[in-house]
Design a protein around this motif. Structure first.
Motif, mmCIF file in Angstrom:
data_model
loop_
_atom_site.group_PDB
_atom_site.id
_atom_site.type_symbol
_atom_site.label_atom_id
_atom_site.label_comp_id
_atom_site.label_asym_id
_atom_site.label_seq_id
_atom_site.Cartn_x
_atom_site.Cartn_y
_atom_site.Cartn_z
ATOM 1 N N GLU A 151 -6.768 -8.260 0.796
ATOM 2 C CA GLU A 151 -6.368 -6.940 1.270
ATOM 3 C C GLU A 151 -5.956 -6.999 2.725
ATOM 4 O O GLU A 151 -6.699 -7.457 3.569
ATOM 5 C CB GLU A 151 -7.526 -5.962 1.118
ATOM 6 C CG GLU A 151 -7.378 -5.127 -0.118
ATOM 7 C CD GLU A 151 -8.422 -4.046 -0.232
ATOM 8 O OE1 GLU A 151 -8.699 -3.378 0.761
ATOM 9 O OE2 GLU A 151 -8.940 -3.904 -1.345
ATOM 10 N N ARG A 164 0.858 -1.177 0.000
ATOM 11 C CA ARG A 164 0.000 0.000 0.000
ATOM 12 C C ARG A 164 0.898 1.231 0.000
ATOM 13 O O ARG A 164 1.754 1.383 0.864
ATOM 14 C CB ARG A 164 -0.854 -0.005 1.264
ATOM 15 C CG ARG A 164 -2.118 0.802 1.153
ATOM 16 C CD ARG A 164 -2.871 0.753 2.459
ATOM 17 N NE ARG A 164 -3.480 -0.547 2.729
ATOM 18 C CZ ARG A 164 -4.622 -0.966 2.206
ATOM 19 N NH1 ARG A 164 -5.291 -0.191 1.378
ATOM 20 N NH2 ARG A 164 -5.123 -2.143 2.508
ATOM 21 N N GLY A 180 -0.938 -4.035 2.285
ATOM 22 C CA GLY A 180 -1.062 -3.922 0.845
ATOM 23 C C GLY A 180 -2.065 -4.896 0.269
ATOM 24 O O GLY A 180 -2.884 -5.469 0.983
ATOM 25 N N ILE A 181 -1.959 -5.063 -1.045
ATOM 26 C CA ILE A 181 -2.908 -5.919 -1.741
ATOM 27 C C ILE A 181 -2.151 -7.056 -2.403
ATOM 28 O O ILE A 181 -1.123 -6.824 -3.046
ATOM 29 C CB ILE A 181 -3.686 -5.104 -2.797
ATOM 30 C CG1 ILE A 181 -4.525 -4.028 -2.086
ATOM 31 C CG2 ILE A 181 -4.563 -5.996 -3.656
ATOM 32 C CD1 ILE A 181 -5.159 -3.043 -3.023
#
Lengths: 328, 258
Positions: free
Chosen positions: B160, A196, B164-165
């Motif tokens: 998820e 992310r 992060g993914i």
């Protein structure tokens, strides 16, 4: 071979993709130090393990075990659980503390099921009584406090991020590398991972000291920017009620409440949030609650330390100006 | 393809939820009971997958008190083929370890290619049962999925996490858990409600599953104390007379919150 203290608390440290201890680490080690001697387990690839271990010492780890199990970056959860099992066998801790994150819960669930240790999840603190380690929980959005302990043996406890304020003193840890035999248990494979990216300099909602949340009263995505502006003046994280999320003004991970993120910040500012029971369940343990709403009967006022009945489009800009002016 | 969906009955979050201060258990009589929404989403996913799979059979497995049968029938009305309801006085107040053991035994008995669960229930919010089941069943587990594709041999999805993914995949049989990103459960129609009356409901006890809830050789998590936190009281409330923003700024600064 190292002998670990009788009162060892094994802490599974999460690391960021760059190898530093994750934000949850300080609270986990702080909680562990309150009830025993923190022994950190770092499960990661070989790069920078020594730096990570030293960083764990800065956060209070007396001992650090570093493990590089096979396939740790290509298989989900199982390699970490294999490392936990090896570490628990070596350390014989009084408790195992793990972050109550998605990855943390996966590891804790599998580890507890494998070892048959008693499992307590989403604790907000830990304590010690003559029988051993006790987990403190906050249930139904903070309406109840519940203490749990295992009938015997060490408990596996997942700790809510941001719930423990105490921090352990920095130490120079004794570092040891841990040999991890593979259990060979079937695992899901990780085909790709995209970290992310942090697009804002704002603090993250989970564990934030201050939170500004917007609700239906903002009336549109454009107007929701007011929430962002106030958050930036206060150095706060941004959250939202379900109404604002459902309207599509902000992403899902902004949602505070029963189905969403639970926060316990020092300051919670609710803007145009009515304070439905599900929303309150996610924020009513905040130390100070401020609410701005045009409806004098909005339930949020029942729990607000400072409530303003008024037009948020008048009050919030004035508040922002007033705060900015005083900062200069 | 045998799909097992885990569902449970929970107190409705739209009402006030209470714990009994003597037993520490949920006061089920005080709040209206509903099917947990995330479980309905899991069932909806199973129903939507069913169309593209070879001879799909959807079984809902639930460990919940006897009285929940009516609530659980909604799952059959939505389209599940069969209900396995584990109801046993001895399982009231079961901890996570015991719950996982019982569910794993029921799933093994039912047979499965894919187990679908919600990532977090709205009452316990444990979020660990799917991982525990995977370990006990000895199968792969992919949690917190926001998208899912299933073929005859594999499940693939987007996961998820806070960090992060990731794209993940697992060979079947497997356990997956899904998030609120998935669509809400469908409303049962009249035809579904009528059909549900004829669908099989299997009632099981812990003994049927050869699980001993009172076994003393396995550690269990027990409640030591439960207390109700004093209700928060309202503080100052002012009506804006053109200077509320300034007053609020003053309040925040005085309390060292700005």
């Amino acid at each position: 071979m190292t002998t670990f203290p009788e009162d060892s608390i094994l802490v599974l440290l999460e690391t960021t993709p760059s190898g530093t201890p994750a934000r949850s680490a300080a609270g986990l080690l702080g909680a562990a130090a309150e009830v025993g001697t923190p022994v950190a387990l770092i499960v990661a690839g070989p790069d920078g393990a020594a730096d990570t271990a030293a960083a764990a010492g800065d956060l209070g780890a007396a001992y650090v075990l570093t493990a590089q199990p096979e396939s740790v970056s290509s298989l989900l959860a199982v390699p970490t659980v294999d490392a936990l099992a090896a570490a628990a066998g070596l350390v014989r801790p009084d408790a195992i503390l793990i972050s109550n994150s998605v990855d943390g819960r996966d590891a804790a669930g599998r580890f507890a099921a494998r070892t048959r240790f008693a499992l307590a999840v989403d604790a907000v603190g830990v304590g010690r009584d003559p029988e051993g380690i006790v987990a403190h929980h906050s249930v139904y959005g903070g309406a109840y406090s519940v203490d749990c302990a295992p009938t015997f043996g060490a408990p596996v406890i997942t700790l809510r991020e941001g719930a423990v304020d105490s921090r352990a003193e920095a130490r120079t840890p004794q570092i040891e590398s841990l040999d991890v035999p593979s259990s060979g248990i079937a695992a899901a494979s990780i085909e790709s991972f995209e970290a992310r990216t942090v697009t804002s300099t704002r603090p993250e909602l989970r564990g934030a000291v201050k939170v500004v949340a917007g609700g239906r009263g903002l009336t549109s995505q454009e107007q929701f920017a007011l929430v962002d502006q106030l958050a930036d003046v206060l150095g706060a994280a941004v959250g939202a009620s379900r109404a604002a999320v459902d309207a599509g003004w902000v992403p899902n991970n902004y949602q505070i409440g029963q189905t969403g993120i639970s926060v316990s910040p020092q300051l919670y500012v609710a803007i145009g949030v009515s304070g439905a029971i599900q929303h309150r369940a996610g924020m009513q343990t905040a130390k100070t609650i401020v609410a701005i709403n045009k409806d004098p009967d909005a339930p949020i006022f029942e729990i607000a330390d400072f409530g303003v009945v008024g037009d948020l489009f008048q009050v919030v800009p004035q508040l922002i100006n007033s705060l900015s002016a005083r900062k200069e | 393809m045998k799909i097992v969906v885990l569902m449970k009955e929970v107190p409705d979050t739209y009402g006030e939820r209470k714990l009994n201060l003597e037993t520490g258990l949920a006061e089920r009589s005080d709040s209206e009971a509903v099917l947990d929404e995330i479980g309905e989403r899991a069932l909806e996913l199973a129903l939507s997958l069913a169309g593209s799979l070879d001879s799909p059979e959807i079984t809902v497995v639930s460990m919940t008190p006897e009285s929940a049968t009516t609530t659980l029938r909604k799952a059959l009305a939505m389209g599940a083929d069969k209900l396995v309801h584990i109801a046993d006085e001895k399982l009231v107040g079961a901890d996570l370890g015991l719950t996982a053991e019982v569910l794993a035994a029921a799933i093994r008995r039912t047979g499965f290619d894919l187990v679908i669960a919600g990532n977090l229930s709205t009452d316990g919010q444990g979020g660990v049962i799917p991982a525990m089941l995977a370990e006990l069943l000895g199968v792969p587990h992919a949690s917190s999925l926001t998208s899912v594709e299933v073929s005859a041999e594999r499940v693939h999805g987007t996961r998820e996490t806070d960090g992060g993914i990731m794209e993940v995949a697992a060979a079947l049989p497997a356990v997956i858990s899904i998030t609120e990103r998935f669509p809400a459960g469908r409303f049962p129609n009249f035809k579904g409600i009528m059909a549900a009356k004829k669908k099989p409901v299997e009632k099981l006890t812990a003994a049927d599953l050869e699980v001993d809830p009172e076994a003393l050789d396995v550690p269990r998590s027990i409640m030591l104390a439960v207390s109700e936190r004093p209700a928060r009281s309202a503080g100052m409330k002012i009506v804006d007379e053109g200077d509320a923003g300034e007053k609020l700024a003053e309040f925040l600064i005085q309390n060292r919150l700005a």
